[in-house]
Design a protein around this motif. Structure first.
Motif, mmCIF file in Angstrom:
data_model
loop_
_atom_site.group_PDB
_atom_site.id
_atom_site.type_symbol
_atom_site.label_atom_id
_atom_site.label_comp_id
_atom_site.label_asym_id
_atom_site.label_seq_id
_atom_site.Cartn_x
_atom_site.Cartn_y
_atom_site.Cartn_z
ATOM 1 N N ALA A 1 -15.407 10.409 -14.984
ATOM 2 C CA ALA A 1 -14.853 8.969 -14.000
ATOM 3 C C ALA A 1 -14.227 8.952 -15.841
ATOM 4 C CB ALA A 1 -16.408 8.344 -14.457
ATOM 5 N N ARG A 2 -14.804 8.938 -16.309
ATOM 6 C CA ARG A 2 -13.809 8.646 -17.637
ATOM 7 C C ARG A 2 -12.745 9.240 -18.125
ATOM 8 N NH1 ARG A 2 -19.581 8.540 -21.953
ATOM 9 N NH2 ARG A 2 -19.917 5.707 -20.959
ATOM 10 N N ALA A 3 -12.508 11.188 -17.398
ATOM 11 C CA ALA A 3 -11.832 11.145 -18.153
ATOM 12 C C ALA A 3 -10.753 11.716 -16.598
ATOM 13 C CB ALA A 3 -12.049 13.077 -18.217
ATOM 14 N N SER A 4 -11.115 10.074 -16.051
ATOM 15 C CA SER A 4 -10.080 10.454 -14.205
ATOM 16 C C SER A 4 -9.001 9.209 -14.674
ATOM 17 C CB SER A 4 -11.351 10.228 -13.255
ATOM 18 O OG SER A 4 -11.652 9.898 -12.870
ATOM 19 N N GLU A 5 -8.567 9.608 -13.772
ATOM 20 C CA GLU A 5 -7.518 8.345 -13.679
ATOM 21 C C GLU A 5 -7.870 7.713 -12.329
ATOM 22 O OE1 GLU A 5 -2.843 8.814 -12.628
ATOM 23 O OE2 GLU A 5 -2.418 11.021 -14.970
ATOM 24 N N SER A 6 -7.827 8.304 -12.090
ATOM 25 C CA SER A 6 -8.958 7.045 -10.712
ATOM 26 C C SER A 6 -10.353 6.118 -11.628
ATOM 27 C CB SER A 6 -9.507 8.022 -9.704
ATOM 28 O OG SER A 6 -10.493 8.915 -10.059
ATOM 29 N N GLY A 7 -11.236 6.876 -11.830
ATOM 30 C CA GLY A 7 -11.977 5.911 -12.884
ATOM 31 C C GLY A 7 -13.445 6.349 -11.354
ATOM 32 N N LEU A 8 -13.422 6.858 -10.497
ATOM 33 C CA LEU A 8 -14.285 7.138 -9.558
ATOM 34 C C LEU A 8 -14.666 8.762 -9.327
ATOM 35 C CD1 LEU A 8 -12.392 5.858 -6.480
ATOM 36 C CD2 LEU A 8 -14.259 4.872 -7.518
ATOM 37 N N ALA A 9 -15.954 8.804 -9.320
ATOM 38 C CA ALA A 9 -16.567 10.470 -9.729
ATOM 39 C C ALA A 9 -17.850 10.250 -8.928
ATOM 40 C CB ALA A 9 -16.848 10.597 -11.033
ATOM 41 N N ARG A 10 -18.071 11.000 -8.480
ATOM 42 C CA ARG A 10 -20.095 11.495 -7.849
ATOM 43 C C ARG A 10 -20.231 12.803 -7.654
ATOM 44 N NH1 ARG A 10 -19.219 9.463 -1.738
ATOM 45 N NH2 ARG A 10 -21.199 9.084 -2.153
ATOM 46 N N GLY A 11 -21.802 12.859 -7.871
ATOM 47 C CA GLY A 11 -22.132 13.947 -7.913
ATOM 48 C C GLY A 11 -21.889 14.302 -6.431
ATOM 49 N N VAL A 12 -22.646 15.973 -6.318
ATOM 50 C CA VAL A 12 -21.874 16.553 -5.247
ATOM 51 C C VAL A 12 -22.676 17.774 -4.612
ATOM 52 C CG1 VAL A 12 -20.932 18.351 -3.629
ATOM 53 C CG2 VAL A 12 -19.346 16.298 -4.732
ATOM 54 N N LYS B 1 -12.064 -1.300 -11.455
ATOM 55 C CA LYS B 1 -10.545 -1.587 -10.642
ATOM 56 C C LYS B 1 -11.001 -1.866 -9.123
ATOM 57 C CE LYS B 1 -8.961 2.879 -11.544
ATOM 58 N NZ LYS B 1 -7.365 3.021 -12.500
ATOM 59 N N HIS B 2 -12.021 -0.851 -8.772
ATOM 60 C CA HIS B 2 -12.526 -0.874 -7.333
ATOM 61 C C HIS B 2 -13.483 -1.712 -7.169
ATOM 62 C CE1 HIS B 2 -10.459 3.057 -7.208
ATOM 63 N NE2 HIS B 2 -10.803 3.236 -8.794
ATOM 64 N N TRP B 3 -13.781 -2.483 -7.472
ATOM 65 C CA TRP B 3 -14.739 -3.287 -7.354
ATOM 66 C C TRP B 3 -15.267 -4.121 -6.003
ATOM 67 C CZ3 TRP B 3 -17.363 -4.576 -12.594
ATOM 68 C CH2 TRP B 3 -17.614 -3.202 -13.901
ATOM 69 N N ASP B 4 -13.545 -5.580 -6.533
ATOM 70 C CA ASP B 4 -13.337 -6.381 -5.217
ATOM 71 C C ASP B 4 -13.514 -6.009 -4.462
ATOM 72 O OD1 ASP B 4 -13.112 -8.295 -7.282
ATOM 73 O OD2 ASP B 4 -11.451 -7.951 -8.118
ATOM 74 N N GLY C 1 -15.300 7.851 0.441
ATOM 75 C CA GLY C 1 -14.145 8.452 1.232
ATOM 76 C C GLY C 1 -13.639 8.627 1.300
ATOM 77 N N ALA C 2 -12.492 7.793 1.682
ATOM 78 C CA ALA C 2 -11.529 7.544 2.013
ATOM 79 C C ALA C 2 -10.793 6.947 1.262
ATOM 80 C CB ALA C 2 -11.302 5.966 2.449
ATOM 81 N N SER C 3 -11.332 7.812 -0.553
ATOM 82 C CA SER C 3 -10.756 7.983 -2.647
ATOM 83 C C SER C 3 -9.697 9.271 -1.551
ATOM 84 C CB SER C 3 -11.161 7.651 -2.877
ATOM 85 O OG SER C 3 -11.661 5.311 -2.874
ATOM 86 N N GLN C 4 -8.856 9.234 -1.529
ATOM 87 C CA GLN C 4 -8.288 10.539 -1.934
ATOM 88 C C GLN C 4 -8.831 11.450 -3.876
ATOM 89 O OE1 GLN C 4 -6.845 12.269 0.514
ATOM 90 N NE2 GLN C 4 -8.003 10.792 1.753
ATOM 91 N N ASP C 5 -8.403 10.114 -4.734
ATOM 92 C CA ASP C 5 -8.168 10.723 -5.837
ATOM 93 C C ASP C 5 -10.142 11.271 -6.466
ATOM 94 O OD1 ASP C 5 -8.950 7.936 -5.310
ATOM 95 O OD2 ASP C 5 -6.530 7.604 -6.835
#
Length: 198
Positions: A126-137, A151-154, A171-175
């Motif tokens: 997450a820290r390395a990505s521009e989106s700031g979004l990451a999850r375990g798979v 930036k996604h919290w609101d 789930g809808a976040s492409q990044d």
């Protein structure tokens, strides 16, 4: 959400989702195995790089003594927990905003084999990505932890309704960065008690 001070760069609040009643399990999962799952989630987030780590309680009541929290563990009681997961997710986002961190990592109490190595891997992604979004798979299935930049919290707070937490937004976040962790854990949710377990 109210304005907050500029977030601490790269800091992450760890949030243990432990407010539910555990209907299928037969009791709140915060109490599972005499609190072993709860302690495991706290340790995974703390040792995986999150500070602070905050436990969200609900069905067990507003007394943390009921779940035998480790000493000095931060917690919040989610008064409207019964309205669904959305209430707990919003409470977690508020707690992270109050802590002034840039990221939040959500980990449910019922994924006891997820350890600090999984949390650290997803947080780094997450820290390395521009989106700031990451999850375990796990086994090609999105799981936890989910790490979310502020930036996604609101938007997540606005979308979360009833038993829908952050899942639909993520789930809808492409990044979204999907981080394979099969080599570290199963990531399985424990919805039913194991025969012979306390």
């Amino acid at each position: 959400m109210p304005p907050i001070d500029p977030p601490v760069p790269s800091a992450c609040t760890g949030v243990v989702l432990a407010a539910g009643a555990g209907t299928r399990y037969g009791k709140p999962k915060a109490l599972a195995e005499d609190g072993a799952w709860l302690r495991a989630a706290i340790t995974a987030l703390r040792d995986g790089g999150c500070a602070p780590v905050i436990v969200l309680l609900g069905a067990t009541g507003p007394d943390p003594a009921a779940v035998h929290l480790p000493p000095e563990t931060e917690w919040r009681w989610v008064a409207d927990w019964a309205t669904g997961l959305s209430a707990t997710v919003r409470a977690g986002l508020r707690a992270a905003a109050e802590a002034g961190t840039r990221y939040v990592a959500f980990l449910p109490v019922d994924t006891p084999d997820i350890g600090a190595d999984v949390v650290a891997r997803v947080l780094a992604a997450a820290r390395a990505s521009e989106s700031g979004l990451a999850r375990g798979v796990f086994s090609d299935t999105p799981g936890h932890p989910a790490v979310i930049e502020n930036k996604h919290w609101d938007a997540i707070s606005a979308e979360a309704v009833g038993d829908a937490g952050a899942g639909s937004y993520l789930g809808a976040s492409q990044d979204m960065v999907c981080v394979t962790c099969d080599d570290l854990a199963t990531g399985n949710d424990r919805d039913f008690p194991v025969v012979g377990a306390r």
